[in-house]
Design a protein around this motif. Structure first.
Motif, PDB file in Angstrom:
ATOM      1  N   GLY A  27       0.929  -1.259   0.197  1.00 35.02           N
ATOM      2  CA  GLY A  27       0.007  -0.053   0.162  1.00 35.02           C
ATOM      3  C   GLY A  27       1.016   1.343   0.022  1.00 35.02           C
ATOM      4  N   ASN A  28       2.126   1.198  -0.201  1.00 27.22           N
ATOM      5  CA  ASN A  28       2.727   2.236  -0.205  1.00 27.22           C
ATOM      6  C   ASN A  28       3.064   2.842  -1.781  1.00 27.22           C
ATOM      7  N   GLY A  29       3.035   4.336  -1.790  1.00 26.69           N
ATOM      8  CA  GLY A  29       3.428   4.943  -2.872  1.00 26.69           C
ATOM      9  C   GLY A  29       5.078   5.029  -3.040  1.00 26.69           C
ATOM     10  N   VAL A  30       5.489   4.285  -3.925  1.00 31.01           N
ATOM     11  CA  VAL A  30       6.650   3.950  -4.116  1.00 31.01           C
ATOM     12  C   VAL A  30       7.741   4.777  -5.304  1.00 31.01           C
ATOM     13  N   GLY A  31       8.518   5.425  -4.785  1.00 33.97           N
ATOM     14  CA  GLY A  31       9.660   5.967  -5.706  1.00 33.97           C
ATOM     15  C   GLY A  31      10.904   5.221  -6.168  1.00 33.97           C
ATOM     16  N   ILE A  32      11.151   5.183  -7.033  1.00 30.41           N
ATOM     17  CA  ILE A  32      12.432   4.249  -7.206  1.00 30.41           C
ATOM     18  C   ILE A  32      13.689   5.364  -8.000  1.00 30.41           C
ATOM     19  N   LEU A  33      14.923   4.881  -7.472  1.00 28.00           N
ATOM     20  CA  LEU A  33      16.052   5.311  -8.047  1.00 28.00           C
ATOM     21  C   LEU A  33      16.645   4.190  -8.634  1.00 28.00           C
TER      22      LEU A  33
END
Length: 328
Positions: free
Chosen positions: A248-254
């Motif tokens: 349920g997390n909003g995930v940002g990715i490097l």
């Protein structure tokens, strides 16, 4: 394209002389400048940032020729490094001279000094005629600013004047080297690599994993975005991002080079450049971009810790550290 004028330099110098704070560009990040010889102005820097007053500040001067005005002695090692890397992203720790207030050093008898490599900063130092303390122009512990817009967004009216010098070209803070002992020692990795230091000196430079000396930027959670940062192996970035997304997390990715496609449901993705210089230049902007997307967590991996990768890995580890509490 030049974004500053002679009038801007004169106004910034006037604000410094009056005891105010000026955000100034350097090649590394934007600094929150104060008259280094005005204890009240220096103290106001800590208040605006929410930074503990025991944390030393870096003293910025206009040229290597002025170093002797601020320190008790200039050993040969310091002379060699200053001649090779100044102006540039190298800070030298030396014994404090009587001109430096203890407010600048966090009560220590050593002072961190550098000459910034940015035409606007050097013009300001020349017009002002003195030394300027300039920690990064952001709230304590958060992501360092690499544009004037970042400064205005975070500090607003707490800064008397913002000198806009365009985007910073190095993007991570200066390397801090202690040259008070027999063996020079890196206290904080940054824009000058260990390999370059050793080449200039012709001998090894120590790089301890932890230092008993208090220096700028070494709080366990420095350089932290609002989103939580999770560090994994390069080949685990996509899988960890997908696992966190399903929770349920909003995930940002490097997303590191060669790691394949990001999960389709990722909230935001920034592709990491293959060049370490480009990665260092963009790192803080990438973290701010992901934060601005509203993600809850950022998944990243550490680069190879050679050259500038050493500094990038240091910043990512601290971004993933425990959150700081506000202190004045």
């Amino acid at each position: 394209m030049t974004t500053w004028s002679t009038a801007d330099i004169e106004e910034a110098a006037r604000v410094l002389r009056a005891g105010g704070l000026v955000a100034l560009p350097t090649e590394t990040v934007y600094g929150l400048g104060a008259n280094a010889e005005d204890p009240d102005a220096v103290t106001s820097t800590f208040k605006v940032k929410g930074r503990p007053p025991s944390h030393p500040l870096i003293l910025h001067i206009g040229s290597a020729a002025r170093l002797g005005d601020w320190v008790r002695e200039v050993p040969d090692t310091a002379r060699v490094l200053a001649e090779r890397f100044w102006p540039g992203p190298l800070t030298l720790v030396l014994r404090r001279g009587p001109r430096v207030p203890l407010e600048v050093t966090g009560g220590l008898e050593t002072v961190a000094v550098r000459v910034p490599d940015h035409p606007a900063a050097l013009a300001l130092l020349d017009a002002f005629g003195g030394g300027v303390t300039a920690p990064s122009a952001n709230r304590f512990g958060s992501v360092s600013p690499t544009t004037a817009g970042h400064v205005r967004e975070e500090l607003g009216s707490d800064v008397g004047f913002v000198l806009d010098g365009g985007p910073c070209q190095v993007g991570v803070e200066s390397t801090i080297v202690d040259v008070t002992g027999e063996t020079p020692s890196i206290l904080r990795p940054g824009g000058v690599t260990r390999e370059a230091l050793e080449e200039a000196l012709g001998r090894p430079v120590a790089a301890p994993s932890a230092s008993p000396v208090r220096v700028p930027g070494q709080h366990p959670s420095h350089y932290a975005p609002r989103a939580r940062v999770v560090l994994v192996a390069p080949d685990e970035v996509a899988g960890e991002a997908e696992r966190l997304r399903k929770q349920g997390n909003g995930v940002g990715i490097l997303l590191p080079p060669g790691s394949g496609e990001a999960p389709a449901g990722a909230h935001a993705v920034v592709a990491v450049p293959g060049s370490m210089a480009e990665y260092a230049r963009g790192l803080y902007g990438f973290l701010r971009e992901l934060d601005g997307s509203g993600c809850d967590v950022i998944v990243a991996s550490l680069p190879s810790e050679e050259g500038l990768g050493f500094a990038i890995a240091n910043r990512l580890r601290r971004a993933a550290g425990p959150r700081p509490s506000a202190q004045g």
